[in-house]
Scaffold this motif. Structure first.
Motif, short mmCIF file in Angstrom:
data_model
loop_
_atom_site.label_atom_id
_atom_site.label_comp_id
_atom_site.label_asym_id
_atom_site.label_seq_id
_atom_site.Cartn_x
_atom_site.Cartn_y
_atom_site.Cartn_z
N CYS A 7 4.29 36.00 -50.99
CA CYS A 7 4.34 35.27 -52.27
C CYS A 7 5.62 34.44 -52.26
O CYS A 7 6.15 34.13 -51.18
N ILE A 8 6.13 34.04 -53.40
CA ILE A 8 7.32 33.17 -53.42
C ILE A 8 8.60 34.00 -53.23
O ILE A 8 9.38 33.78 -52.31
N GLY A 9 8.81 34.96 -54.12
CA GLY A 9 10.09 35.68 -54.14
C GLY A 9 10.08 37.02 -53.44
O GLY A 9 11.13 37.61 -53.21
N ASN A 10 8.88 37.52 -53.11
CA ASN A 10 8.71 38.87 -52.54
C ASN A 10 9.34 39.93 -53.44
O ASN A 10 9.89 40.92 -52.98
N ILE A 11 9.23 39.69 -54.77
CA ILE A 11 9.68 40.74 -55.69
C ILE A 11 8.61 41.12 -56.73
O ILE A 11 8.69 42.20 -57.32
N CYS A 12 7.62 40.26 -56.97
CA CYS A 12 6.60 40.59 -57.98
C CYS A 12 5.24 40.91 -57.36
O CYS A 12 4.77 42.05 -57.41
N ARG A 13 4.58 39.89 -56.77
CA ARG A 13 3.18 40.07 -56.35
C ARG A 13 3.02 40.72 -54.98
O ARG A 13 2.30 41.72 -54.85
N TYR A 42 15.34 33.39 -52.63
CA TYR A 42 16.05 33.62 -53.91
C TYR A 42 16.47 35.07 -54.13
O TYR A 42 17.46 35.34 -54.78
N HIS A 43 15.67 36.01 -53.64
CA HIS A 43 15.89 37.42 -54.02
C HIS A 43 16.07 38.33 -52.79
O HIS A 43 15.86 39.54 -52.89
N ASP A 123 1.32 34.19 -61.30
CA ASP A 123 2.71 34.60 -61.08
C ASP A 123 3.23 35.29 -62.35
O ASP A 123 3.37 34.64 -63.39
N PRO A 124 3.52 36.60 -62.28
CA PRO A 124 3.93 37.32 -63.49
C PRO A 124 5.42 37.15 -63.79
O PRO A 124 5.92 37.65 -64.80
N TRP A 125 6.13 36.45 -62.93
CA TRP A 125 7.59 36.29 -63.04
C TRP A 125 7.99 35.76 -64.42
O TRP A 125 9.01 36.15 -64.97
N TYR A 126 7.16 34.87 -64.98
CA TYR A 126 7.48 34.28 -66.29
C TYR A 126 6.78 35.03 -67.42
O TYR A 126 6.83 34.59 -68.56
#
Ligand code: 4NP
Length: 151
Positions: A7-13, A42-43, A123-126
């Motif tokens: 995913c983008i950040g490898n912290i949520c999905r 980013y993370h 994306d659940p980040w937001y």
């Protein structure tokens, strides 16, 4: 088989996908190697988002020890299947590929549930915790298909 979720950040999905598929593989004694990574840095080094940890824990899956990392060019060689959690991530990963053999490994995750529809896991980040519950349910549905289809 070696499977990578991206995913983008490898912290949520993708940490949820890693946790869920590992859990199902252990349950069914399927000897897959499963990992996850992000397209962005980013993370890097951080554990998954607290809501990702919480929704997994509520479903008896422990992901708190995972650490965010960025995808590497070696991943494109080392993994057999690379599942992208969203269409933007899919394009980014395809851009990293240097051969058709690598490009063939890259599959949009929701293709397994909605073939041909080019869908992304939201994306659940937001979002808020219920978004993580929704994402967890969708990811679990797809991971069950993956286990059934490829194990
Ligand atoms: P993920 O969610 O790709 O599911 O881990 C995101 C996490 C962080 C950011 C974007 C998406 N961010 O922009 O920091």
């Amino acid at each position: 088989m070696k499977i990578l979720f991206v995913c983008i950040g490898n912290i949520c999905r993708s940490p949820i996908a890693e946790g869920v598929l590992k859990h199902l593989a252990e349950e069914k004694l399927v000897p897959w190697q499963i990992d996850s990574a992000g397209t962005h840095n980013y993370h890097v080094g951080e554990p998954p988002h607290s809501s990702s940890i919480k929704v997994c824990k509520a479903n008896k899956i422990d992901i708190h020890n995972q650490q965010s990392r960025q995808i590497t060019l070696d991943d494109l060689t080392n993994f057999d299947r690379i599942y992208t959690l969203a269409t933007d991530v899919h394009q980014d990963v395809l851009r990293l590929c240097t051969s058709d053999a690598q490009r063939k490994k890259v599959t949009l995750f929701l293709e397994e549930l909605y073939p041909g529809q080019q869908k992304s896991v939201k994306d659940p980040w937001y979002g808020t915790y219920p978004d993580y519950e929704e994402v967890f349910a969708e990811i679990t549905e797809v991971c069950k298909i993956i286990i059934r289809k490829y194990s």
